[in-house]
Scaffold this active site. Structure first.
Site, PDB file in Angstrom:
ATOM      1  N   GLY A  11      12.723  24.772   5.310  1.00  0.00           N
ATOM      2  CA  GLY A  11      11.675  24.603   6.325  1.00  0.00           C
ATOM      3  C   GLY A  11      11.291  23.136   6.460  1.00  0.00           C
ATOM      4  N   ARG A  21      12.302   7.301   6.235  1.00  0.00           N
ATOM      5  CA  ARG A  21      12.055   5.879   6.536  1.00  0.00           C
ATOM      6  C   ARG A  21      12.025   5.046   5.242  1.00  0.00           C
ATOM      7  NH1 ARG A  21       7.261   3.189   6.024  1.00  0.00           N
ATOM      8  NH2 ARG A  21       6.930   1.320   7.315  1.00  0.00           N
ATOM      9  N   ALA A  23      13.257   5.739   2.316  1.00  0.00           N
ATOM     10  CA  ALA A  23      14.561   5.704   1.648  1.00  0.00           C
ATOM     11  C   ALA A  23      15.477   4.686   2.325  1.00  0.00           C
ATOM     12  CB  ALA A  23      15.191   7.096   1.667  1.00  0.00           C
ATOM     13  N   ARG A  25      14.696   2.084   4.258  1.00  0.00           N
ATOM     14  CA  ARG A  25      14.237   0.689   4.110  1.00  0.00           C
ATOM     15  C   ARG A  25      14.480   0.183   2.687  1.00  0.00           C
ATOM     16  NH1 ARG A  25      10.137   0.189   8.651  1.00  0.00           N
ATOM     17  NH2 ARG A  25      11.548   0.737  10.369  1.00  0.00           N
ATOM     18  N   THR A 126       8.234  20.605   1.205  1.00  0.00           N
ATOM     19  CA  THR A 126       7.970  21.975   1.646  1.00  0.00           C
ATOM     20  C   THR A 126       6.465  22.155   1.749  1.00  0.00           C
ATOM     21  OG1 THR A 126       8.018  24.316   1.024  1.00  0.00           O
ATOM     22  CG2 THR A 126       8.267  22.760  -0.772  1.00  0.00           C
ATOM     23  N   ASP A 128       4.956  24.755   1.238  1.00  0.00           N
ATOM     24  CA  ASP A 128       4.520  25.816   0.315  1.00  0.00           C
ATOM     25  C   ASP A 128       3.974  25.317  -1.023  1.00  0.00           C
ATOM     26  OD1 ASP A 128       5.251  27.641   2.200  1.00  0.00           O
ATOM     27  OD2 ASP A 128       6.929  28.495   1.096  1.00  0.00           O
ATOM     28  N   GLY A 171       3.399  31.078   3.166  1.00  0.00           N
ATOM     29  CA  GLY A 171       3.602  31.194   1.730  1.00  0.00           C
ATOM     30  C   GLY A 171       4.234  32.541   1.427  1.00  0.00           C
ATOM     31  N   ARG A 172       5.581  32.545   1.433  1.00  0.00           N
ATOM     32  CA  ARG A 172       6.322  33.795   1.232  1.00  0.00           C
ATOM     33  C   ARG A 172       6.082  34.339  -0.165  1.00  0.00           C
ATOM     34  NH1 ARG A 172      11.975  32.193   3.454  1.00  0.00           N
ATOM     35  NH2 ARG A 172      11.108  30.370   2.446  1.00  0.00           N
ATOM     36  N   GLN A 254       1.353  25.575  11.110  1.00  0.00           N
ATOM     37  CA  GLN A 254       1.118  24.808   9.866  1.00  0.00           C
ATOM     38  C   GLN A 254       2.275  23.889   9.520  1.00  0.00           C
ATOM     39  OE1 GLN A 254      -0.505  28.072   6.909  1.00  0.00           O
ATOM     40  NE2 GLN A 254       0.603  28.884   8.660  1.00  0.00           N
TER      41      GLN A 254
END
Ligand SMILES: Nc1ncnc2c1ncn2[C@@H]1O[C@H](COP(=O)(O)OP(=O)(O)O)[C@@H](O)[C@H]1O
Ligand SMILES: O=P(O)(O)OC[C@H]1O[C@](O)(COP(=O)(O)O)[C@@H](O)[C@@H]1O
Ligand SMILES: [Mg+2]
Length: 323
Positions: A11, A21, A23, A25, A126, A128, A171-172, A254
């Site tokens: 997700g 960005r 990483a 730069r 994530t 979650d 939130g599975r 969300q």
């Protein structure tokens, strides 16, 4: 390391772009080229990538989603497909991979390392917040703030009409979003997948507060709760209290939107440290947050420990503070 790959998987989460960005730069500063694989592991398998230089990641720090695209890629469960992906990386001249995603994405990354010798680093991205070894994952803070915005608005109509609202958050298998939203949103109750007796407690507590004259009740429900999310929980509580109610499912709202300061900061530190780890020859690490600082955590521990336990203190607080 001359050339690194980066991808987003699972997700999407607000702040992933800030991580990409940072990483890119950092790689530039260390004299390393960077490519971005498109749509998660699916792009890695197909060799679909874009070159990422400093300008390619301009004006994205404030954007939700991921500029690289993401996917759930079932083929990647197959070891032969992973071998094909590793081969593709060799052909592309890419010597290491940064994976921004959740625990599932990290299982894939570790398999790629163990089976094919690819150097990997993980960044927990994530909404979650269900990744072991980090206090916060990229996207969690924004998702909770988005849910809070909805709850603050529902309070107005709840107070005016006396209607109960059941707000379903994502939130599975994890109640982290629900719990933080409930405490910060001043909810009358919370229902999460990790606890099993809370529906009775919520009914009892709402009865007490109704007797004291409380008119408006908001109950936050994690989608993965065993009673079947908000549409499962609402009739049980509504009937027990004989009160009218409405169900509001926040769903994918969300997942989007501009990342908060926290998510941008955590993503920026994490993106930089992931590149530094790989360039220094450290593989199989995740950049997590512990004690409020960004730290390197062993990726195998992350995967082996499964989901972190629910914050029991917050769960208690959520029930106690309803009055
Ligand atoms: N055990 C695994 N082995 C290989 N790849 C995996 C594994 N688990 C997940 N993946 C890859 O990671 C993707 C994202 O995982 P998923 O669990 O859906 O999301 P998240 O990483 O956000 O938790 C999967 O679609 C698959 O491509
Ligand atoms: O968008 P999809 O594929 O329906 O998935 C929904 C799920 O993705 C999430 O938003 C995020 O989960 P991951 O970050 O683990 O992929 C969950 O909260 C939700 O249950
Ligand atoms: Mg996950």
């Amino acid at each position: 390391m001359k050339r690194l790959g980066i991808l987003t998987s699972g997700g999407d989460a607000p702040g992933m772009n800030a991580a990409i960005r940072a990483a890119v730069r950092t790689a530039t500063r260390l004299g390393v080229q960077m490519v971005g694989y498109l749509d998660g592991y699916c792009g890695l398998v197909r060799g679909a990538f874009v070159e990422l230089d400093d300008r390619a990641v301009g004006n994205i720090i404030q954007r939700g989603g991921t500029i690289l695209g993401t996917s759930r890629c079932p083929e990647f469960f197959d070891p032969e497909v992973r071998a094909q992906a590793a081969n593709q990386m060799k052909l592309d001249g890419v010597d290491g991979l940064i994976v921004i995603g959740g625990d599932g994405s990290f299982r894939g990354a570790l398999a790629l390392q163990d089976e094919c010798g690819v150097a990997v680093a993980g960044l927990p991205g994530t909404i979650d917040n269900d990744v072991w070894g980090t206090e916060e994952s990229i996207g969690f803070d924004t998702a909770v703030n988005t849910a809070l915005l909805a709850i603050d608005q529902l309070r107005d109509t709840g107070e005016s009409t006396g209607m109960m609202f059941f707000v379903e958050v994502m939130g599975r298998t994890s109640g982290a979003i629900a719990l933080h939203t409930a405490v910060a949103g001043g909810a009358a109750g919370v229902v999460v997948p990790e606890a099993h007796a809370e529906i009775g407690l919520v009914i009892e507590r709402i009865r007490e507060t109704m007797a004291k004259g409380k008119r408006s009740h908001i109950i936050v429900v994690a989608e993965g709760d065993e009673a079947g999310g908000a549409f499962g929980v609402a009739p049980i509580i509504g009937k027990a209290l004989d009160r009218p109610y409405r169900v509001v499912v926040l769903g994918h709202t969300q997942r989007g939107g501009r990342p908060t300061m926290r998510d941008r900061l955590v993503a920026s530190e994490g993106g930089a440290m992931a590149v530094e780890a790989l360039v220094a020859g450290r593989t199989g690490v995740m950049i997590g947050r512990q004690g409020g600082r960004s730290v390197e955590v062993n990726l195998r521990d992350v995967v082996n420990n499964g989901h972190p336990p629910v914050n029991a203190g917050l769960l208690r607080l959520a029930q106690q503070l309803s009055g």
